[in-house]
Design a protein around this motif. Structure first.
Motif, PDB file in Angstrom:
ATOM      1  N   ALA A 166       7.886  -1.585   3.215  1.00  0.00           N
ATOM      2  CA  ALA A 166       7.034  -0.528   2.673  1.00  0.00           C
ATOM      3  C   ALA A 166       7.251   0.736   3.500  1.00  0.00           C
ATOM      4  CB  ALA A 166       5.570  -0.944   2.723  1.00  0.00           C
TER       5      ALA A 166
ATOM      6  N   THR B 209       4.875   3.129  -0.859  1.00  0.00           N
ATOM      7  CA  THR B 209       5.451   2.207  -1.831  1.00  0.00           C
ATOM      8  C   THR B 209       5.789   0.918  -1.115  1.00  0.00           C
ATOM      9  OG1 THR B 209       6.415   4.079  -3.013  1.00  0.00           O
ATOM     10  CG2 THR B 209       7.285   1.910  -3.556  1.00  0.00           C
TER      11      THR B 209
ATOM     12  N   HIS C  14       7.819  -2.809  -1.481  1.00  0.00           N
ATOM     13  CA  HIS C  14       8.976  -3.358  -2.202  1.00  0.00           C
ATOM     14  C   HIS C  14       9.107  -4.852  -1.907  1.00  0.00           C
ATOM     15  CE1 HIS C  14      10.415   0.862  -2.555  1.00  0.00           C
ATOM     16  NE2 HIS C  14       9.926   0.966  -1.331  1.00  0.00           N
TER      17      HIS C  14
ATOM     18  N   THR D  55      11.642  -7.905  -1.729  1.00  0.00           N
ATOM     19  CA  THR D  55      13.101  -8.036  -1.589  1.00  0.00           C
ATOM     20  C   THR D  55      13.608  -9.467  -1.719  1.00  0.00           C
ATOM     21  OG1 THR D  55      12.878  -8.183   0.814  1.00  0.00           O
ATOM     22  CG2 THR D  55      13.280  -5.982  -0.132  1.00  0.00           C
TER      23      THR D  55
ATOM     24  N   ALA E 139       3.505  -5.903  -4.712  1.00  0.00           N
ATOM     25  CA  ALA E 139       4.728  -5.804  -5.518  1.00  0.00           C
ATOM     26  C   ALA E 139       5.189  -7.226  -5.800  1.00  0.00           C
ATOM     27  CB  ALA E 139       5.812  -5.040  -4.763  1.00  0.00           C
TER      28      ALA E 139
ATOM     29  N   SER F   5       8.810  -2.883  -7.138  1.00  0.00           N
ATOM     30  CA  SER F   5       8.128  -1.986  -6.204  1.00  0.00           C
ATOM     31  C   SER F   5       6.799  -1.565  -6.795  1.00  0.00           C
ATOM     32  CB  SER F   5       8.965  -0.734  -5.941  1.00  0.00           C
ATOM     33  OG  SER F   5      10.185  -1.060  -5.353  1.00  0.00           O
ATOM     34  N   ARG F   6       5.893  -1.150  -5.917  1.00  0.00           N
ATOM     35  CA  ARG F   6       4.589  -0.667  -6.372  1.00  0.00           C
ATOM     36  C   ARG F   6       4.159   0.487  -5.481  1.00  0.00           C
ATOM     37  NH1 ARG F   6       0.034  -3.065  -9.324  1.00  0.00           N
ATOM     38  NH2 ARG F   6       1.682  -4.423 -10.056  1.00  0.00           N
ATOM     39  N   SER F   7       3.898   1.631  -6.091  1.00  0.00           N
ATOM     40  CA  SER F   7       3.352   2.782  -5.361  1.00  0.00           C
ATOM     41  C   SER F   7       1.862   2.566  -5.177  1.00  0.00           C
ATOM     42  CB  SER F   7       3.589   4.073  -6.132  1.00  0.00           C
ATOM     43  OG  SER F   7       4.959   4.341  -6.231  1.00  0.00           O
TER      44      SER F   7
END
Length: 121
Positions: A50, A64, A66, A68, A92, A98-100
């Motif tokens: 992040a 954000t 992420h 992986t 996420a 991904s997530r903001s």
């Protein structure tokens, strides 16, 4: 009623309407002030990473997160607060997703730390 008495209320209404055009906007209709986001941050873990910025004297965190790995674990960020509490971001989910997010500290607190966590998903 005389004409002069009718003209005064109309003139007053016109003056108020004209004044409203030139007064600065305040309250709910005011334009939001710009955020002051000065310091970058980044975190990583086995599940993902992040990154983002600290804002408004550490009362707001944007970033954000992420994912992986395809491991059934979805990462998120936890913001530790000055009062001992915390605020969590959305997670996420799924490798490559991904997530903001935006974390906001409650009144009279600020963020003192950030950490990566995960949930089973």
């Amino acid at each position: 009623m005389s004409k002069s008495r009718l003209a005064v209320p109309g003139a007053a209404v016109a003056a108020l309407a004209l004044a409203a055009l030139f007064l600065p906007a305040t309250g709910a209709n005011a334009a939001p002030s710009a955020d002051s986001c000065t310091n970058n941050w980044s975190l990583s873990s086995a599940e993902g990473y992040a990154n983002g910025k600290w804002c408004n004297y550490d009362t707001k965190v944007i970033g954000t997160v992420h994912d992986t790995k395809a491991d059934g674990r979805c990462p998120y960020v936890r913001g530790g607060l000055s009062n001992g509490g915390y605020v969590d971001s959305d997670w996420a989910g799924g490798k490559g997703k991904s997530r903001s997010f935006t974390l906001r500290a409650p009144s009279n607190t600020r963020f003192t730390s950030l950490s990566m966590r995960y949930i089973g998903c």
